[in-house]
Structures are given as structure tokens and as C-alpha cells.
Design a protein around this motif. Structure first.
Motif, PDB file in Angstrom:
ATOM      1  N   THR A 196      49.288  12.224  75.437  1.00  0.00           N
ATOM      2  CA  THR A 196      48.128  13.133  74.791  1.00  0.00           C
ATOM      3  C   THR A 196      47.285  11.992  74.453  1.00  0.00           C
ATOM      4  OG1 THR A 196      47.157  15.467  74.271  1.00  0.00           O
ATOM      5  CG2 THR A 196      48.749  14.221  72.726  1.00  0.00           C
ATOM      6  N   ASP A 197      46.266  12.753  73.215  1.00  0.00           N
ATOM      7  CA  ASP A 197      45.132  11.555  73.020  1.00  0.00           C
ATOM      8  C   ASP A 197      45.816  10.768  71.200  1.00  0.00           C
ATOM      9  OD1 ASP A 197      42.793  12.656  74.460  1.00  0.00           O
ATOM     10  OD2 ASP A 197      42.746  14.209  73.177  1.00  0.00           O
ATOM     11  N   LEU A 198      45.748  10.272  71.009  1.00  0.00           N
ATOM     12  CA  LEU A 198      45.858   9.109  69.603  1.00  0.00           C
ATOM     13  C   LEU A 198      46.121  10.584  68.731  1.00  0.00           C
ATOM     14  CD1 LEU A 198      47.005   7.450  68.289  1.00  0.00           C
ATOM     15  CD2 LEU A 198      45.228   6.144  67.965  1.00  0.00           C
ATOM     16  N   ARG A 199      46.443  10.736  68.434  1.00  0.00           N
ATOM     17  CA  ARG A 199      46.381  11.846  66.348  1.00  0.00           C
ATOM     18  C   ARG A 199      46.152  13.212  67.155  1.00  0.00           C
ATOM     19  NH1 ARG A 199      46.546   6.397  64.584  1.00  0.00           N
ATOM     20  NH2 ARG A 199      47.887   6.543  62.601  1.00  0.00           N
ATOM     21  N   GLY A 200      46.194  13.603  67.857  1.00  0.00           N
ATOM     22  CA  GLY A 200      45.910  15.269  68.652  1.00  0.00           C
ATOM     23  C   GLY A 200      44.336  14.982  68.383  1.00  0.00           C
ATOM     24  N   ALA A 201      43.786  14.529  69.360  1.00  0.00           N
ATOM     25  CA  ALA A 201      42.444  14.569  68.889  1.00  0.00           C
ATOM     26  C   ALA A 201      41.730  15.694  68.893  1.00  0.00           C
ATOM     27  CB  ALA A 201      41.047  13.571  69.676  1.00  0.00           C
ATOM     28  N   SER A 202      42.046  16.579  69.846  1.00  0.00           N
ATOM     29  CA  SER A 202      41.545  17.678  69.370  1.00  0.00           C
ATOM     30  C   SER A 202      42.281  19.667  69.581  1.00  0.00           C
ATOM     31  CB  SER A 202      40.919  17.775  71.550  1.00  0.00           C
ATOM     32  OG  SER A 202      41.925  17.770  72.008  1.00  0.00           O
ATOM     33  N   ALA A 239      45.550   9.550  77.260  1.00  0.00           N
ATOM     34  CA  ALA A 239      44.630  10.488  77.471  1.00  0.00           C
ATOM     35  C   ALA A 239      44.510  12.345  77.756  1.00  0.00           C
ATOM     36  CB  ALA A 239      43.183   9.832  78.079  1.00  0.00           C
ATOM     37  N   SER A 240      44.578  12.902  77.662  1.00  0.00           N
ATOM     38  CA  SER A 240      44.686  14.424  77.845  1.00  0.00           C
ATOM     39  C   SER A 240      43.934  15.096  78.668  1.00  0.00           C
ATOM     40  CB  SER A 240      44.722  15.437  76.316  1.00  0.00           C
ATOM     41  OG  SER A 240      43.469  15.306  76.116  1.00  0.00           O
ATOM     42  N   ALA A 241      42.828  13.840  79.056  1.00  0.00           N
ATOM     43  CA  ALA A 241      42.066  14.302  80.450  1.00  0.00           C
ATOM     44  C   ALA A 241      42.461  14.111  81.281  1.00  0.00           C
ATOM     45  CB  ALA A 241      41.228  13.720  80.420  1.00  0.00           C
TER      46      ALA A 241
END
Length: 123
Positions: free
Chosen positions: A116-122, A91-93
Motif C-alpha cells: 500500500t502507500d508509504l506510511r498509510g497515506a490515506s 501504491a494502493s491505487a
């Protein structure tokens, strides 16, 4: 002999993910056709070959969190580009660290141990 190559630290170097590959060698592929995802490939080479699919440089999905940045090793995508060994919750948060883990700030990673988030969510 590096300071990190003596007790109580690692006994083997891991500068190019050598220790990762001790167990995950079957994942060391430059093609997605092998059932894995490409590693040991030049990021700039991939980005210039498919500019519509890649940013010219990896983008951190949370620029305020340096622990969620993707890490190129010598310009290449390796295991450690996307994965961390310790204290990663995918989680990038959240700030990935031992302190975050002790304080209960990390979320379950589902075993992925991503930076970071799975599959670059943002991003």
C-alpha cells in the motif's frame, strides 16, 4: 509436504516469512529502537496497548483494491504484512499483479515493495 513445497514451486515453506528472514534477519525486531520497524508482534496487542495510535483492525487505504490490504499472519505483523515479494509498486491505487506489471500499470516502488502507500497515506 505441500504442493507449494515441490518443483517447480518453492523448495522451502514461507508461511511465517522464513525465506524473508534468510536475508533480512537483522530486521526481525519487536522494537523500533534497533533501527528497524517492529515485526513478529501481535497487532491486537499493539492496538490495545496504544488505541490512539492504531485502528483495532488494519485498515485498507483503498478498500476497492484487495491487493493493497495489510496481511496479518496468525494475528501478527510480519514482513509480508506490509511487503509483497512480486509485482508490488507501493501504491494502493494500482492492482498488484503480474498482469498489471505486463500491461505497464505499476508505478516505480523505490525498492520498498509495499502492498500500500508509504506510511498509510490515506488510512
Amino acid at each position: 509436504s505441500s504442493a507449494f513445497n515441490s518443483a517447480p514451486f518453492l523448495r522451502s515453506l514461507n508461511e511465517r516469512d522464513e525465506m524473508c528472514l534468510d536475508c533480512h534477519r537483522q530486521r526481525n525486531s519487536t522494537s523500533h529502537l534497533s533501527g528497524s520497524h517492529p515485526v513478529t508482534v501481535s497487532y491486537s496487542g499493539a492496538a490495545s496497548a496504544r488505541p490512539a495510535a492504531f485502528y483495532s483492525e488494519p485498515v485498507n487505504s483503498n478498500p476497492g483494491n484487495p491487493t493493497s490490504a495489510l496481511k496479518l499472519v496468525g494475528g501478527e505483523v510480519l514482513c509480508s504484512t506490509c511487503h509483497r515479494v512480486h509485482f508490488a509498486d507501493s501504491a494502493s491505487a494500482t492492482y498488484d499483479s503480474a498482469t498489471s506489471a505486463r500491461q505497464g500499470h505499476l508505478t516505480p516502488s523505490g525498492g520498498k515493495l509495499l502492498r500500500t502507500d508509504l506510511r498509510g497515506a490515506s488510512a
